[in-house]
Design a protein around this motif. Structure first.
Motif, PDB file in Angstrom:
ATOM      1  N   GLY A 147       0.800  -0.844   0.174  1.00  0.00           N
ATOM      2  CA  GLY A 147      -0.048  -0.365   0.113  1.00  0.00           C
ATOM      3  C   GLY A 147       1.009   1.313  -0.321  1.00  0.00           C
ATOM      4  O   GLY A 147       0.062   2.374   0.101  1.00  0.00           O
ATOM      5  N   LYS A 148       2.352   0.883  -0.439  1.00  0.00           N
ATOM      6  CA  LYS A 148       2.831   2.277  -0.330  1.00  0.00           C
ATOM      7  C   LYS A 148       3.332   2.128  -1.689  1.00  0.00           C
ATOM      8  O   LYS A 148       3.789   1.248  -2.319  1.00  0.00           O
ATOM      9  CB  LYS A 148       4.028   2.407   0.566  1.00  0.00           C
ATOM     10  N   TYR A 149       3.703   3.462  -2.085  1.00  0.00           N
ATOM     11  CA  TYR A 149       4.561   4.168  -3.655  1.00  0.00           C
ATOM     12  C   TYR A 149       5.603   4.887  -3.375  1.00  0.00           C
ATOM     13  O   TYR A 149       5.376   6.381  -2.755  1.00  0.00           O
ATOM     14  CB  TYR A 149       3.109   4.860  -4.518  1.00  0.00           C
ATOM     15  N   THR A 150       7.001   4.579  -3.379  1.00  0.00           N
ATOM     16  CA  THR A 150       8.173   5.255  -2.788  1.00  0.00           C
ATOM     17  C   THR A 150       9.009   5.144  -3.810  1.00  0.00           C
ATOM     18  O   THR A 150       9.220   4.977  -4.296  1.00  0.00           O
ATOM     19  CB  THR A 150       8.863   4.182  -1.998  1.00  0.00           C
ATOM     20  N   GLU A 151       9.613   6.136  -4.602  1.00  0.00           N
ATOM     21  CA  GLU A 151       9.789   7.135  -4.989  1.00  0.00           C
ATOM     22  C   GLU A 151      11.780   7.116  -4.535  1.00  0.00           C
ATOM     23  O   GLU A 151      11.840   7.576  -3.082  1.00  0.00           O
ATOM     24  CB  GLU A 151       9.739   8.381  -5.581  1.00  0.00           C
ATOM     25  N   ARG A 152      12.494   6.849  -5.034  1.00  0.00           N
ATOM     26  CA  ARG A 152      13.900   7.367  -4.768  1.00  0.00           C
ATOM     27  C   ARG A 152      14.385   8.815  -5.617  1.00  0.00           C
ATOM     28  O   ARG A 152      14.500   7.895  -6.995  1.00  0.00           O
ATOM     29  CB  ARG A 152      14.717   6.111  -4.847  1.00  0.00           C
TER      30      ARG A 152
ATOM     31  N   LEU B 112      11.042   9.139  -0.902  1.00  0.00           N
ATOM     32  CA  LEU B 112       9.665   9.597  -1.027  1.00  0.00           C
ATOM     33  C   LEU B 112       8.845   7.803  -0.779  1.00  0.00           C
ATOM     34  O   LEU B 112       8.930   7.939  -1.709  1.00  0.00           O
ATOM     35  CB  LEU B 112       9.295  10.553  -1.044  1.00  0.00           C
ATOM     36  N   SER B 113       8.221   8.348   0.500  1.00  0.00           N
ATOM     37  CA  SER B 113       6.979   6.884   0.683  1.00  0.00           C
ATOM     38  C   SER B 113       5.760   7.464   0.647  1.00  0.00           C
ATOM     39  O   SER B 113       5.379   8.698   1.771  1.00  0.00           O
ATOM     40  CB  SER B 113       7.729   6.166   2.000  1.00  0.00           C
ATOM     41  N   PHE B 114       4.649   6.882   0.134  1.00  0.00           N
ATOM     42  CA  PHE B 114       3.688   8.059  -0.402  1.00  0.00           C
ATOM     43  C   PHE B 114       2.375   6.549  -0.004  1.00  0.00           C
ATOM     44  O   PHE B 114       2.363   5.537  -0.530  1.00  0.00           O
ATOM     45  CB  PHE B 114       3.071   8.740  -1.516  1.00  0.00           C
ATOM     46  N   ASN B 115       1.162   7.020   0.590  1.00  0.00           N
ATOM     47  CA  ASN B 115       0.298   6.196   0.161  1.00  0.00           C
ATOM     48  C   ASN B 115      -0.524   6.101  -0.929  1.00  0.00           C
ATOM     49  O   ASN B 115      -0.200   7.298  -1.977  1.00  0.00           O
ATOM     50  CB  ASN B 115      -0.277   6.651   1.139  1.00  0.00           C
ATOM     51  N   TRP B 116      -0.551   4.884  -0.894  1.00  0.00           N
ATOM     52  CA  TRP B 116      -0.797   4.494  -2.921  1.00  0.00           C
ATOM     53  C   TRP B 116      -2.016   4.034  -2.653  1.00  0.00           C
ATOM     54  O   TRP B 116      -2.576   2.736  -1.954  1.00  0.00           O
ATOM     55  CB  TRP B 116       0.014   3.830  -3.115  1.00  0.00           C
TER      56      TRP B 116
ATOM     57  N   SER C  78      -1.375  10.224  -1.739  1.00  0.00           N
ATOM     58  CA  SER C  78      -0.639  11.391   0.067  1.00  0.00           C
ATOM     59  C   SER C  78       0.191  10.643   0.747  1.00  0.00           C
ATOM     60  O   SER C  78       1.154   9.872   0.830  1.00  0.00           O
ATOM     61  CB  SER C  78      -1.551  11.427   0.329  1.00  0.00           C
ATOM     62  N   GLY C  79       0.981  11.819   0.922  1.00  0.00           N
ATOM     63  CA  GLY C  79       2.369  12.172   1.936  1.00  0.00           C
ATOM     64  C   GLY C  79       2.417  13.107   2.162  1.00  0.00           C
ATOM     65  O   GLY C  79       2.195  14.143   2.190  1.00  0.00           O
ATOM     66  N   LYS C  80       3.752  13.643   1.956  1.00  0.00           N
ATOM     67  CA  LYS C  80       4.852  14.657   1.876  1.00  0.00           C
ATOM     68  C   LYS C  80       6.178  14.680   0.940  1.00  0.00           C
ATOM     69  O   LYS C  80       6.187  13.569   0.169  1.00  0.00           O
ATOM     70  CB  LYS C  80       5.646  15.075   3.474  1.00  0.00           C
ATOM     71  N   SER C  81       5.979  16.046  -0.276  1.00  0.00           N
ATOM     72  CA  SER C  81       6.457  15.974  -1.190  1.00  0.00           C
ATOM     73  C   SER C  81       8.230  16.584  -0.748  1.00  0.00           C
ATOM     74  O   SER C  81       8.725  16.059   0.482  1.00  0.00           O
ATOM     75  CB  SER C  81       5.956  17.614  -1.335  1.00  0.00           C
ATOM     76  N   SER C  82       9.191  16.433  -1.446  1.00  0.00           N
ATOM     77  CA  SER C  82      10.915  16.844  -1.247  1.00  0.00           C
ATOM     78  C   SER C  82      10.775  17.326  -0.169  1.00  0.00           C
ATOM     79  O   SER C  82      11.531  17.842   0.116  1.00  0.00           O
ATOM     80  CB  SER C  82      11.311  16.208  -2.760  1.00  0.00           C
ATOM     81  N   ALA C  83       9.852  18.163  -0.577  1.00  0.00           N
ATOM     82  CA  ALA C  83      10.229  19.873   0.503  1.00  0.00           C
ATOM     83  C   ALA C  83       9.464  19.413   1.544  1.00  0.00           C
ATOM     84  O   ALA C  83       9.789  20.140   3.112  1.00  0.00           O
ATOM     85  CB  ALA C  83       9.958  21.547  -0.348  1.00  0.00           C
ATOM     86  N   GLY C  84       8.772  18.505   1.845  1.00  0.00           N
ATOM     87  CA  GLY C  84       7.943  17.929   3.538  1.00  0.00           C
ATOM     88  C   GLY C  84       6.936  18.257   3.402  1.00  0.00           C
ATOM     89  O   GLY C  84       6.242  19.084   4.591  1.00  0.00           O
ATOM     90  N   ALA C  85       6.235  18.854   2.753  1.00  0.00           N
ATOM     91  CA  ALA C  85       4.999  19.571   2.586  1.00  0.00           C
ATOM     92  C   ALA C  85       4.453  18.479   2.496  1.00  0.00           C
ATOM     93  O   ALA C  85       4.381  17.606   1.847  1.00  0.00           O
ATOM     94  CB  ALA C  85       4.795  20.817   1.245  1.00  0.00           C
ATOM     95  N   PRO C  86       3.070  18.627   3.373  1.00  0.00           N
ATOM     96  CA  PRO C  86       1.958  17.767   2.897  1.00  0.00           C
ATOM     97  C   PRO C  86       0.456  17.758   1.634  1.00  0.00           C
ATOM     98  O   PRO C  86       0.991  18.742   0.831  1.00  0.00           O
ATOM     99  CB  PRO C  86       1.403  18.126   4.041  1.00  0.00           C
TER     100      PRO C  86
END
Length: 235
Positions: free
Chosen positions: A182-187, A202-206, A216-224
């Protein structure tokens, strides 16, 4: 994209399972940067970068059509040559096992990274909704020509914010991804606007349902962030 791939494969006498051009392909530029080409649906993106020194070189991308082994590609963005935007380029395509060759004014030879077979996330996506200040979701990019696209193979991704009508380019980034539990993770391996973000995970709900990718999650800048992406029509 299936009917385009079928045309290509029949013309080359190849089997779809072994010889599809869909997926991620890798080459080496003259400056020793990595060149990553992602082909998905009727769209492609190419980027040149060096993740070791966090160097972003260039990127371009746009839709293409196939006729036999001829690819007609029309750039919607090109960071080194804006005059090329909107001008069709014809390549002759040759696939031999793990090697893909594109021959035009110059030849590019790529080796396969992944073939994107049976990968639900593989394709070209555009963002259609984003969370607003009230906590709900607002439609975006419903009018006009500005858009944000994300293209995925089986293991690689790239996004680009562009406006082809005015030859506008507003940023890109990319790297590797996976989907698990259930997680989508980008490197992140390259980021045009801030190379300090290279190397971040970066790991996101997917959730993927009825062609809608809820992210949904937080961007590379830390913003929701909370976004909905939908696949681009591949007719």
């Amino acid at each position: 994209m299936k009917h385009l791939l079928t045309t290509l494969l029949v013309s080359l006498g190849l089997t779809a399972s072994a010889q599809s051009i869909k997926g991620a392909w890798k080459a080496l530029a003259q400056n020793n940067s990595t060149v990553m080409l992602i082909i998905a649906d009727n769209y492609l993106m190419s980027s040149s970068y060096n993740p070791l020194n966090r160097y972003f070189d260039r990127t371009e991308g746009g839709p293409f059509t196939m006729s036999g082994n001829q690819m007609t590609y029309t750039p919607e963005f090109n960071t080194t040559d804006t005059a090329a935007i909107g001008v069709p380029i014809v390549y002759t395509i040759e696939r031999k096992d793990s090697v893909l060759t594109l021959r035009g004014k110059e030849a590019w030879v790529y080796t396969i990274v992944d073939d994107a077979q049976n990968v639900p996330m593989a394709g070209t996506w555009h963002i259609t909704e984003r969370a607003n200040d009230q906590g709900g979701m607002s439609k975006i990019h419903q009018t006009g020509t500005r858009k944000t696209l994300k293209i995925l193979s089986g293991t690689r991704f790239q996004w680009a914010a562009i406006d082809p009508a005015v030859k506008g380019f507003y940023g890109t980034g990319g790297g590797t991804y996976d989907v698990k539990d259930g997680k989508y993770t980008e490197r992140i391996q390259f980021f045009s606007r801030d190379n300090n973000r290279v190397g971040a995970n970066l790991s996101f709900n997917w959730d993927l349902k009825d062609g809608r990718w809820d992210h949904s999650g937080k961007s590379s800048a830390g913003a929701p962030i909370h976004e909905v992406w939908e696949k681009v029509d591949s007719k």
